[in-house]
Motif scaffolding. Structure first.
Motif, PDB file in Angstrom:
ATOM      1  N   SER A  36      41.029 -42.246  -2.071  1.00 10.95           N
ATOM      2  CA  SER A  36      40.274 -41.031  -2.397  1.00 10.95           C
ATOM      3  C   SER A  36      38.834 -41.142  -1.911  1.00 10.95           C
ATOM      4  CB  SER A  36      40.325 -40.779  -3.912  1.00 10.95           C
ATOM      5  OG  SER A  36      41.673 -40.645  -4.342  1.00 10.95           O
ATOM      6  N   THR A  57      44.449 -41.332  -9.024  1.00  6.63           N
ATOM      7  CA  THR A  57      45.177 -40.228  -8.399  1.00  6.63           C
ATOM      8  C   THR A  57      46.634 -40.291  -8.840  1.00  6.63           C
ATOM      9  OG1 THR A  57      43.691 -40.451  -6.519  1.00  6.63           O
ATOM     10  CG2 THR A  57      45.641 -39.075  -6.193  1.00  6.63           C
ATOM     11  N   ASP A  73      46.245 -36.996  -0.002  1.00  2.00           N
ATOM     12  CA  ASP A  73      45.870 -38.146  -0.838  1.00  2.00           C
ATOM     13  C   ASP A  73      47.051 -38.476  -1.750  1.00  2.00           C
ATOM     14  OD1 ASP A  73      44.415 -40.115  -2.122  1.00  2.00           O
ATOM     15  OD2 ASP A  73      43.046 -38.737  -3.155  1.00  2.00           O
TER      16      ASP A  73
HETATM   17 MG   LIG Z   1      42.875 -42.025  -5.561  1.00  2.80          MG
END
Ligand SMILES: [Mg+2]
Ligand SMILES: Nc1nc2c(ncn2[C@@H]2O[C@H](COP(=O)(O)OP(=O)(O)OP(=O)(O)O)[C@@H](O)[C@H]2O)c(=O)[nH]1
Length: 192
Positions: A36, A57, A73
């Protein structure tokens, strides 16, 4: 180089992906490796959530870049302190994405520049190879490797991974921006 970046989909469920654009590039790697952070650095804006705790994430996040393609991502793998159930859910989601997302053209696999590739990294390489998904390797947190150690570390990582194939390597730091330009050039080749 990238003008307009928009998070257009946060997928928690298999198959819940946006209609494909011309290009799609995903960023994979162990939790906390810096996926990220790298996207934020590439975009030049703090749009992806980052955290010093692994497992930030939890979904597949699709960033529309100038309507030319998605940079994606992915949730990290190999993260010890979430429940088994949660891990399984992420693994299933990742698997579905890699197996069924035909518009996926390239994966950048992030590996920590400081360490020898770990079992989880190798497993990911084997998995991508099996699925015939093209990938390149990004070595992250370059700023944490002493200048005098860099070549040695790079050679070591390359020699460990040479048993699994020949790849392009991009050493980068999302903190200092080193190596980001070269990586951005490579990505731009896809976003036409
Ligand atoms: Mg991440
Ligand atoms: N020094 C340094 N720290 C970095 C760099 N990239 C990421 N970090 C730090 O590493 C930690 C994890 O970064 P993230 O970008 O959230 O990692 P991630 O791979 O997205 O992690 P998950 O979402 O959990 O899979 C954060 O504390 C970042 O600030 C870098 O290039 N240099």
């Amino acid at each position: 180089m990238f003008k307009k970046v928009e998070l257009i989909k946060t997928a928690y469920m298999k198959g819940d992906y946006p209609p494909p654009l011309n290009a799609e590039i995903a960023f994979a790697g162990r939790s906390n490796v810096g996926k990220s952070s790298l996207l934020n650095k590439l975009f030049g804006i703090k749009i992806a959530k980052i955290s010093s705790n692994p497992g930030k994430t939890r979904s597949i996040n699709f960033y529309n870049v100038d309507n030319k393609g998605y940079l994606v991502d992915l949730p990290g793998y190999g993260f010890a302190s979430v429940s088994k159930e949660e891990k399984k859910k992420w693994a299933n989601l990742l698997e579905d994405y890699f197996v069924n997302r035909y518009s996926l053209q390239m994966v950048f696999l992030l590996i920590d520049h400081r360490h020898e590739p770990q079992k989880k990294d190798i497993e990911m390489i084997q998995w991508l190879r099996e699925l015939k998904i093209p990938f390149m390797i990004v070595l992250t947190k370059l700023d944490k490797v002493k200048k005098s150690e860099r070549q040695k570390k790079l050679n070591l990582i390359k020699s460990v991974l040479s048993g699994y194939g020949e790849y392009l390597y991009f050493p980068v730091s999302s903190k200092t921006g080193e190596g980001i330009g070269l990586l951005k050039n490579e990505i731009s080749k896809f976003l036409k």
